[in-house]
Design a protein around this motif. Structure first.
Motif, mmCIF file in Angstrom:
data_model
loop_
_atom_site.group_PDB
_atom_site.id
_atom_site.type_symbol
_atom_site.label_atom_id
_atom_site.label_comp_id
_atom_site.label_asym_id
_atom_site.label_seq_id
_atom_site.Cartn_x
_atom_site.Cartn_y
_atom_site.Cartn_z
ATOM 1 N N GLU A 39 0.806 -1.156 0.176
ATOM 2 C CA GLU A 39 -0.010 -0.059 -0.015
ATOM 3 C C GLU A 39 0.924 1.315 0.176
ATOM 4 N N SER A 40 2.055 1.130 0.454
ATOM 5 C CA SER A 40 3.042 2.423 0.767
ATOM 6 C C SER A 40 3.295 2.651 -0.739
ATOM 7 N N LYS A 47 0.461 7.246 -6.620
ATOM 8 C CA LYS A 47 -0.373 8.287 -6.615
ATOM 9 C C LYS A 47 0.220 9.770 -6.654
ATOM 10 N N SER A 48 1.108 10.232 -5.978
ATOM 11 C CA SER A 48 1.710 11.233 -5.934
ATOM 12 C C SER A 48 2.793 11.471 -7.298
ATOM 13 N N LYS A 49 3.077 10.606 -7.776
ATOM 14 C CA LYS A 49 4.029 10.480 -9.122
ATOM 15 C C LYS A 49 2.790 10.960 -10.004
ATOM 16 N N ASN A 70 -0.279 -9.220 -4.012
ATOM 17 C CA ASN A 70 -0.019 -9.106 -2.600
ATOM 18 C C ASN A 70 -0.998 -8.095 -1.886
ATOM 19 N N LEU A 71 -1.396 -7.279 -2.735
ATOM 20 C CA LEU A 71 -2.457 -6.233 -2.079
ATOM 21 C C LEU A 71 -3.866 -6.954 -2.016
ATOM 22 N N PHE A 84 -7.795 2.258 -5.313
ATOM 23 C CA PHE A 84 -6.774 2.984 -5.851
ATOM 24 C C PHE A 84 -7.195 3.309 -7.435
ATOM 25 N N THR A 85 -7.530 2.218 -7.983
ATOM 26 C CA THR A 85 -7.663 2.410 -9.656
ATOM 27 C C THR A 85 -9.029 3.190 -9.794
ATOM 28 N N LYS A 86 -10.050 3.092 -8.978
ATOM 29 C CA LYS A 86 -11.103 3.944 -9.353
ATOM 30 C C LYS A 86 -10.698 5.464 -8.809
ATOM 31 N N GLU A 87 -9.832 5.673 -7.659
ATOM 32 C CA GLU A 87 -9.358 7.045 -7.457
ATOM 33 C C GLU A 87 -8.772 8.104 -8.423
#
Length: 169
Positions: A9-10, A16-18, A63-64, A72-75
């Motif tokens: 998750e990290s 996301k930031s990138k 592993n996620l 995450f993909t939706k976001e």
């Protein structure tokens, strides 16, 4: 090209930031079917690339937790500040809609561009375009699929290791 399979998750936070920093991302989904409205379709993972050197794959079967990968993909898909680029985004959009999301701020679709510029050609799939435009033979889907058998009459990418699907994506 540096391909990275997201395992924690990290790592999603860094990705996301990138993506947000670039403001635009090339996006692709890997699924178990081309039938977007099938009750049996599953998303296997989502691919993201925002520069020439790095591509990322978020496996839903790695592993996620699958719900974390989907959220995450939706976001990313729903973020109107991030432009989306892809090949056949109509398909990806239909799949995301099936899973309760929409892709917003679509900037460019290479399949539509191919059709607009060379509509008289019959093949607008990504494999043929990459070969024609760049002289590069990309990994073919059928090279990842298991052979049909009595035990597995309809093999899908779910039968392949997610690491290989990630590089393919």
């Amino acid at each position: 090209m540096n391909y990275q399979i997201i395992q924690k998750e990290s790592e999603l936070d860094i990705l996301k930031s990138k993506i947000e920093q670039q403001g635009e991302v090339c996006f692709d989904l890997e699924t178990t079917s081309l039938e977007t409205h099938s009750d049996h379709i599953r998303i296997l993972g989502s691919g993201f690339c925002c520069d020439e050197s790095d591509a990322f794959y978020v496996p839903f079967n790695g592993n996620l937790d699958e719900s974390v990968a989907l959220d995450f993909t939706k976001e990313i898909c729903e973020n109107s500040q991030i432009g989306k680029v892809g090949h056949n985004l109509k398909y990806d959009g239909r799949v995301m809609h099936r899973f309760g999301s929409n892709i917003v701020n679509i900037k460019f679709d290479t399949m539509i561009a191919s059709y607009c510029t060379t509509g008289d050609q019959t093949k607008h799939n990504v494999d043929d375009l990459v070969l024609d435009k760049f002289g590069h033979l990309k990994i073919r889907t059928k090279s990842l699929l298991a052979r049909k058998s009595k035990k597995n009459p309809n093999p899908t990418l779910a039968d392949s290791p997610f690491e290989k699907v990630g590089i393919y994506c």
